[in-house]
Scaffold this active site. Structure first.
Site, short mmCIF file in Angstrom:
data_model
loop_
_atom_site.label_atom_id
_atom_site.label_comp_id
_atom_site.label_asym_id
_atom_site.label_seq_id
_atom_site.Cartn_x
_atom_site.Cartn_y
_atom_site.Cartn_z
N PHE A 157 6.71 -2.62 -2.12
CA PHE A 157 5.34 -2.19 -2.38
C PHE A 157 5.36 -1.19 -3.51
CE2 PHE A 157 1.54 0.36 -2.28
CZ PHE A 157 0.56 -0.61 -2.19
N ASP A 205 11.45 4.08 -7.27
CA ASP A 205 10.05 4.36 -6.94
C ASP A 205 10.04 5.29 -5.72
OD1 ASP A 205 7.45 4.50 -6.07
OD2 ASP A 205 7.01 2.37 -6.34
N LYS A 257 1.70 10.45 -4.83
CA LYS A 257 1.34 10.90 -3.48
C LYS A 257 1.48 12.43 -3.27
CE LYS A 257 1.17 6.54 -1.13
NZ LYS A 257 1.96 5.35 -1.46
C1 PLP Z 1 1.60 4.25 -2.43
C2 PLP Z 1 2.70 3.70 -3.27
C3 PLP Z 1 2.47 3.28 -4.60
C4 PLP Z 1 1.09 3.20 -5.20
O1 PLP Z 1 0.43 4.43 -5.26
P1 PLP Z 1 -1.16 4.47 -5.46
O2 PLP Z 1 -1.43 5.94 -5.68
O3 PLP Z 1 -1.77 3.94 -4.21
O4 PLP Z 1 -1.48 3.63 -6.63
C5 PLP Z 1 3.55 2.87 -5.35
N1 PLP Z 1 4.79 2.85 -4.84
C6 PLP Z 1 5.06 3.23 -3.58
C7 PLP Z 1 6.46 3.19 -3.07
C8 PLP Z 1 4.01 3.66 -2.74
O5 PLP Z 1 4.27 4.00 -1.48
#
Ligand code: PLP
Length: 404
Positions: A141, A226, A255
Site C-alpha cells: 500500500f 516507504d 502521517k
Molecule cells: C498511508 C500510507 C500512504 C499514503 O499516505 P496518504 O497521506 O494517505 O496519501 C503511503 N504509504 C504508506 C505505507 C501508507 O501507510
C-alpha cells in the site's frame, strides 16, 4: 435517531461513498481519548493509522500551531520562509540523510520518490528515458494516485481506473531472491514498506532488508523505504528499516510527521540522488509551508526528546504480553513490532472490530482478516492496561454478524 446516527446518515447522503467508516463519530479528542457527540469515551488504538502518534492535540503541538498562525502560514515556494530551513535540517538529522524534498500527503511523497528514481535512472545510471523499471511488492500500500494504484494488487483499488502507468514489476514481499531475479538492466529502484501495514502488519523475515540493501547496492538500484506508516518511532525504532541496521537510499515519510494536525510529507535522500532535480522539475504549492514546517519541526523534537522509539518498543512488548490472554479459536496469530500490532483472524475481523469499538476501544480491520492496533505512542501504562482488558474480554467471546 441519536446525534451520531443523524451525522452518519448525513455523511452518507452528501459524501461519496469511497469509505465505509465504523459507526463512531469523533466530536472531541484529547491525548488517547476520543469523545463522541453523546459523550461516550473511547480509547483510540488506531491513531489515524499512526498519524496521531503524539496523541490528539498534543499541547506543545497546539501551542506551536497557534503561535505560527499568528506569524505566517503560507509563502509558496516562490519565496523563502523562515521555518523551512530548520525543518530540512532536523529531518536530515533524524533520517541521517543529506537532502529533503517536502510535500503534503503520503501519496505525493511516494510520487516524488518514483519521479526521483526514474530520473536518477536516466541521469546517473544511463537507462534510456521511458525504459525505467521499478520493482515493488505484492500486497503493497503506497497511496491512491493513478500511478500508485498501477502497481497495487488490490482489485478494489484498481477497477475502472485504467489505463495504468507502465514500468512496474511486483514480487513477493519478504523474498530477497525474488528481488534479485526480477532485476533487469533497466531497473532503477526497489520500493518497499519495511513492514507492510495495510496488508496486515506483515513483518518480513529477519535480515530481509539487509539482503535487500546488499542486492540493491550490487545492482546499482535505489532502495526506497516507504516509512509513511512505520516511521517516526512507530515500530520501536525511529525508522523500521533500522531494525535491520541498514540505510536505504531514500525514505518516504508522512502521517506522524504532521503531529496529528497537518498533512506533512517528504522524501529524504542523499545529495547525489536529490541532485536530479533542478528548478521547475517538481514541486507543490503547499509543500514546505511555514505552518506545516513549524508543526513538523516540533513533532520531531518531541519524538526525540521523549525517546518515543524506546517507549514504543517497551510499551509494545508490554501490550503483546497482555495479548497473551487472548483465547479464541477464531484468532490465528498476534504479531507486532513496537506499538504496531496486528491480530489476524481465521474469519472476517469486522464483527470483532465492531464489538471492540462498541466496548470503547477504537480499531479497524485491514482488508478482511487482520485487526490493527497503532495507539498514540504517548499512551500510558494505565491506558494500555484498560485497553488490553477490554480487548481480551471482548475478543475472547465469539462475535459474528453482518459484514459491511
Ligand atoms: C498511508 C500510507 C500512504 C499514503 O499516505 P496518504 O497521506 O494517505 O496519501 C503511503 N504509504 C504508506 C505505507 C501508507 O501507510
Amino acid at each position: 435517531m441519536s446525534i451520531s446516527q443523524a451525522i452518519i446518515a448525513k455523511t452518507f447522503k452528501y459524501g461519496a461513498h469511497n469509505y465505509h467508516p465504523r459507526d463512531v463519530v469523533f466530536s472531541s479528542a484529547n491525548g488517547v481519548i476520543v469523545t463522541d457527540p453523546e459523550g461516550k469515551e473511547y480509547i483510540d488504538m488506531l491513531a489515524a493509522y499512526s498519524s496521531v502518534s503524539l496523541g490528539h492535540r498534543h499541547p506543545e503541538i497546539i501551542e506551536t500551531a497557534k503561535a505560527q498562525l499568528d506569524k505566517v502560514t503560507l509563502s509558496s515556494r516562490a519565496f523563502h520562509n523562515d521555518m523551512l530551513a530548520d525543518f530540512f535540517e532536523k529531518l536530515c538529522e533524524i533520517t541521517k540523510m543529506e537532502k529533503i524534498l517536502p510535500m503534503n500527503t503520503g501519496a505525493e511523497a511516494v510520487e516524488t520518490a518514483l519521479k526521483t528514481a526514474r530520473r536518477w535512472g536516466v541521469d546517473k545510471k544511463g537507462v534510456p528515458d521511458g525504459m525505467q523499471e521499478i520493482i515493488v511488492c505484492k500486497r503493497n500500500f503506497h497511496g491512491r494516485t493513478i500511478s500508485i494504484i498501477s502497481f497495487s494488487s488490490d482489485a478494489k483499488a484498481r477497477r475502472g481506473f485504467a489505463p495504468f502507468t507502465p514500468g512496474y514489476t511486483a514480487i513477493d514481499f519478504g523474498d530477497a531472491e525474488a528481488l534479485e531475479a526480477a532485476i533487469t538492466p533497466n531497473t532503477v529502484a526497489f520500493l518497499v514498506e519495511p513492514i507492510q501495514g495495510e496488508a496486515g502488519i506483515i513483518i518480513p523475515p529477519a535480515g530481509y532488508l539487509k539482503k535487500v540493501r546488499e542486492i540493491c547496492s550490487r545492482h546499482n538500484i535505489l532502495m526506497i523505504a516507504d516509512e509513511v506508516q512505520t516511521g517516526f518511532a512507530r515500530t520501536g525504532k525511529m525508522f523500521a528499516t533500522w531494525h535491520d541496521e541498514v540505510q536505504p537510499d531514500m525514505f518516504i515519510m508522512g502521517k506522524a510527521l504532521g503531529g496529528g494536525i497537518m498533512p506533512v510529507s517528504a522524501i529524504a535522500s542523499t545529495a547525489e540522488i536529490m541532485s536530479v532535480f533542478e528548478p521547475g522539475s517538481h514541486g507543490s504549492t503547499f509543500g514546505g509551508n511555514p505552518f506545516a514546517c513549524a508543526i513538523a519541526l516540533k513533532t520531531m523534537e518531541i519524538i526525540q526528546r521523549d525517546n518515543l522509539a524506546q517507549q514504543s518498543a517497551e510499551k509494545g512488548a508490554y501490550f503483546m504480553k497482555k495479548l497473551e490472554g487472548l483465547n479464541n479459536p477464531d484468532i490465528k496469530e498476534v504479531r507486532g513490532r513496537g506499538l504496531f500490532v496486528g491480530i489476524e483472524f481465521h474469519v472476517n475481523a469486522t464483527p470483532y472490530v465492531q464489538a471492540l469499538n462498541h466496548a470503547g476501544v477504537l480499531t479497524k480491520e485491514t482488508h478482511e482478516y487482520t485487526m490493527r492496533f497503532a495507539p498514540p505512542l504517548v499512551i500510558t501504562y494505565e491506558q494500555l492496561d484498560k485497553a488490553s482488558e477490554i480487548i481480551v474480554a471482548t475478543l475472547n467471546q465469539k462475535h459474528t454478524g453482518a459484514v459491511l
